[in-house]
Design a protein around this motif. Structure first.
Motif, mmCIF file in Angstrom:
data_model
loop_
_atom_site.group_PDB
_atom_site.id
_atom_site.type_symbol
_atom_site.label_atom_id
_atom_site.label_comp_id
_atom_site.label_asym_id
_atom_site.label_seq_id
_atom_site.Cartn_x
_atom_site.Cartn_y
_atom_site.Cartn_z
ATOM 1 N N LEU A 139 -3.068 18.757 22.699
ATOM 2 C CA LEU A 139 -1.933 19.522 23.223
ATOM 3 C C LEU A 139 -0.920 19.814 22.125
ATOM 4 C CD1 LEU A 139 -1.188 17.923 26.719
ATOM 5 C CD2 LEU A 139 -2.176 20.161 26.247
ATOM 6 N N PHE A 140 -0.661 18.807 21.305
ATOM 7 C CA PHE A 140 0.255 18.979 20.181
ATOM 8 C C PHE A 140 -0.241 20.092 19.253
ATOM 9 C CE2 PHE A 140 1.553 18.049 15.833
ATOM 10 C CZ PHE A 140 2.916 17.853 15.958
ATOM 11 N N GLY A 141 -1.522 20.026 18.880
ATOM 12 C CA GLY A 141 -2.081 21.011 17.959
ATOM 13 C C GLY A 141 -2.224 22.393 18.563
ATOM 14 N N LYS B 66 1.259 23.956 18.894
ATOM 15 C CA LYS B 66 1.827 24.169 17.555
ATOM 16 C C LYS B 66 1.181 25.362 16.863
ATOM 17 C CE LYS B 66 2.213 21.803 13.077
ATOM 18 N NZ LYS B 66 1.215 22.628 12.352
ATOM 19 N N ASN B 67 -0.119 25.554 17.081
ATOM 20 C CA ASN B 67 -0.859 26.621 16.404
ATOM 21 C C ASN B 67 -1.064 27.861 17.267
ATOM 22 O OD1 ASN B 67 -1.309 25.049 13.986
ATOM 23 N ND2 ASN B 67 -2.836 23.881 15.130
ATOM 24 N N SER B 68 -0.369 27.933 18.407
ATOM 25 C CA SER B 68 -0.426 29.110 19.302
ATOM 26 C C SER B 68 -1.865 29.483 19.657
ATOM 27 C CB SER B 68 0.273 30.307 18.636
ATOM 28 O OG SER B 68 1.621 30.029 18.363
ATOM 29 N N VAL B 69 -2.631 28.488 20.063
ATOM 30 C CA VAL B 69 -4.045 28.716 20.385
ATOM 31 C C VAL B 69 -4.211 29.655 21.575
ATOM 32 C CG1 VAL B 69 -6.128 27.590 21.276
ATOM 33 C CG2 VAL B 69 -4.893 26.591 19.342
ATOM 34 N N GLU C 290 -13.487 26.850 17.642
ATOM 35 C CA GLU C 290 -12.784 26.242 16.512
ATOM 36 C C GLU C 290 -11.616 25.396 16.992
ATOM 37 O OE1 GLU C 290 -11.567 29.151 13.678
ATOM 38 O OE2 GLU C 290 -13.607 29.864 13.272
ATOM 39 N N SER C 291 -10.962 25.853 18.050
ATOM 40 C CA SER C 291 -9.835 25.098 18.615
ATOM 41 C C SER C 291 -10.303 24.056 19.616
ATOM 42 C CB SER C 291 -8.851 26.058 19.291
ATOM 43 O OG SER C 291 -8.374 27.020 18.381
ATOM 44 N N LEU C 292 -11.222 24.443 20.498
ATOM 45 C CA LEU C 292 -11.675 23.534 21.554
ATOM 46 C C LEU C 292 -12.460 22.351 21.001
ATOM 47 C CD1 LEU C 292 -12.849 26.070 24.291
ATOM 48 C CD2 LEU C 292 -10.610 24.981 24.044
ATOM 49 N N SER C 293 -13.060 22.510 19.845
ATOM 50 C CA SER C 293 -13.879 21.433 19.289
ATOM 51 C C SER C 293 -13.045 20.195 18.961
ATOM 52 C CB SER C 293 -14.615 21.912 18.032
ATOM 53 O OG SER C 293 -13.693 22.325 17.037
#
Length: 404
Positions: free
Chosen positions: A111-113, A116-119, A260-263
Motif C-alpha cells: 500500500l505504501f509503495g 507513493k508511486n501512483s500505481v 510489475e507493480s502487483l508482483s
C-alpha cells in the motif's frame, strides 16, 4: 460493370473513441477514501515531486506511514513470541497469526509503495488506452460496483473474524487464545493493532483484486469480439486481423506493466498464506475434540478467513492467465486460415497464437512458480492437506505415548 455498383470493403475497422475515461472514483469506489484510515496513503509523496508546496505535508505523511509500519512489525513480533512447543496448539495458533502477520507487513509495504508511486492512476491511463481500441463500447465491463459490493461483504467477514479472535484473546489477557497471560498494555493494544492490520490487508487485497479484475474483463471482452469476428468470417480481412493483433499486443503490455507493480504482493504473499493455511487446517483437524466449542468456532472461522485470503491472492492472477491463453483457443477453432494463400495474413495469425501460448507475463511466486489455473488448483489441493498430514503425525505420536 454495366449497372452493377462496385462493392467496396472497408480498409479498416472503425474504432470508437471512448469519450469518458475510467476514473479512480469509478474504479476504486469508496475504497479510495477508506485507505486514508490506514495511514499508508502516500499519494502526497508523488504529488510533492511536482508541487513544492506539498513537501511539508509529504514529510508528515511519510513519518505517519513509517509509524504505522513500525506498529505492524511490532504486532507480528508479539505473535511470534507466543509460540509454544512444536506441534502444540499454541505453536500452531501462533504460526497461523504470525505468518499472517508477515502477510500484513507485505500488504502494508505494498500500500505504501502503490500509493507513493501512483500505481492506480498509471494503470488506469494504460487501461483507458486499451479501452479505446474496442470495436464496440461496453459499459457493463466498466462498471465495478458489483465488485465493490462483493469486496465489502468479504471485508465484513474478514474484520469480524480477526477482531473476534483479538477481542476474545484480550478478554483472556492473552495475545492468542492458547497462549500465556501477558501484561496489560500488550493485550489491550492487540485489538487496536489487529484493527489496523485488518484495514491494511483488506485494502491491499482489494486493490490487487480490482487491478486483476480490470485485466480479466478487458481480455475476456477482447476474446468475445475476436470470436464474433471469427463467426462472421471477418478475420480473413487483413485490416481486421491487424487491428486485433495490435490490440492484443497492447493488452500484453498492459498486463506486463500491471504485474510489475502487483508482483510486490503476489511473489511473496502466497508463501505466508499457505503457511497460515497449513497450521489453521492442523488446528481444525487435530484439536477439534479437545477445544471448548467457542474457542474452536473462533479458530475455525479464522481458517476460512485464511483460505479466503489465499484464494483471492491466487485466483485473480490465475484468471488473467486463463483469458490470455483463451485467445489461442478462439484462433485455433477458426477454419479461415487453414488454406489461406495470403502469407502475411497467416503470419499475423501465427503471431497472435504464439503470443497467447508462449508469453512470459505470468507472476511467479518467489520468482519461480508461475501463477496460472493449473498451478493454483494444485496448490489449493496440496497445501491445506499438509495440515491434515500434520494432524495425523500428531495423532501417531500421541498414540505412541509421546507428550506434545
Amino acid at each position: 460493370m454495366g449497372g452493377q455498383e462496385e462493392i467496396v470493403r472497408p480498409s479498416r475497422v472503425e474504432i470508437p473513441e471512448v469519450k469518458e475515461p475510467l476514473t479512480e472514483e469509478q474504479f476504486l469506489g469508496k475504497f479510495r477514501k477508506i485507505i486514508k484510515i490506514t495511514g499508508l496513503d502516500c499519494t502526497l509523496l508523488a504529488q510533492a515531486q511536482n508541487n513544492p508546496t506539498l513537501r511539508t505535508k509529504a514529510i508528515v505523511t511519510r513519518i505517519l506511514a513509517i509509524a504505522v509500519l513500525v506498529l505492524i512489525f511490532f504486532r507480528c513480533g508479539m505473535l511470534f513470541k507466543a509460540e509454544g512447543p512444536t506441534l502444540s496448539l499454541t505453536w500452531a495458533e501462533s504460526n497461523v497469526f504470525a505468518f499472517m502477520g508477515i502477510h500484513t507487513i507485505v500488504c502494508s509495504l505494498c500500500l505504501f509503495g502503490w500509493t507513493k508511486n501512483s500505481v492506480i492512476p498509471g494503470h488506469l491511463s494504460r487501461l483507458n488506452h486499451v479501452r479505446s481500441l474496442r470495436i464496440k463500447e461496453n459499459s457493463e465491463i466498466d462498471d465495478y460496483s458489483s465488485v465493490h459490493r462483493k469486496a465489502f461483504i468479504w471485508s465484513a467477514f474478514w474484520f469480524l473474524t480477526l477482531m473476534t479472535h483479538a477481542i476474545f484473546s484480550a478478554c483472556l489477557q492473552k495475545v492468542i487464545l492458547s497462549g500465556k497471560t501477558v501484561i496489560i498494555p500488550l493485550y489491550v493494544a492487540m485489538p487496536f493493532l489487529t484493527l489496523l492490520a485488518c484495514f491494511n490487508v483488506t485494502l491491499c487485497v482489494i486493490y490487487y483484486f480490482l487491478v486483476n479484475a480490470s485485466l480479466s474483463r478487458e481480455i475476456e471482452y477482447f476474446n468475445e469480439e475476436l470470436d464474433e469476428a471469427k463467426k462472421e468470417k471477418r478475420l480473413h480481412d487483413p485490416s481486421v486481423l491487424l487491428n486485433f493483433c495490435h490490440r492484443q499486443a497492447e493488452l500484453f503490455r498492459l498486463v506486463s506493466k500491471a504485474n510489475e507493480s502487483l508482483s510486490s504482493y503476489a511473489t511473496t504473499a502466497p508463501m505466508f498464506c499457505f503457511n497460515g493455511c497449513i497450521n489453521a487446517v492442523y488446528i481444525a483437524s487435530g484439536f477439534e475434540s479437545s477445544l471448548p466449542t467457542a474457542v474452536f468456532t473462533v479458530l475455525l472461522f479464522n481458517l476460512f478467513a485464511v483460505l479466503a485470503v489465499t484464494f483471492f491472492t491466487l485466483r485473480p492472477a490465475s484468471n488473467v492467465q486463463f483469458y490470455l491463453a483463451d485467445t489461442a483457443r478462439v484462433l485455433l477453432d477458426s477454419e479461415e486460415f487453414e488454406n489461406t494463400e495470403d502469407t502475411e495474413l497467416f503470419k499475423g495469425y501465427q503471431v497472435m497464437i504464439n503470443r497467447s501460448l508462449k508469453h512470459n507475463s505470468k507472476i511467479r511466486v518467489l520468482g519461480g512458480i508461475p501463477i496460472y489455473p493449473g498451478s493454483m488448483n494444485v496448490a489449493m489441493f496440496i497445501f491445506p492437506n499438509l495440515g491434515n498430514l500434520l494432524a495425523l503425525v500428531r495423532k501417531v505420536l500421541v498414540n505412541q505415548g509421546i507428550q506434545i
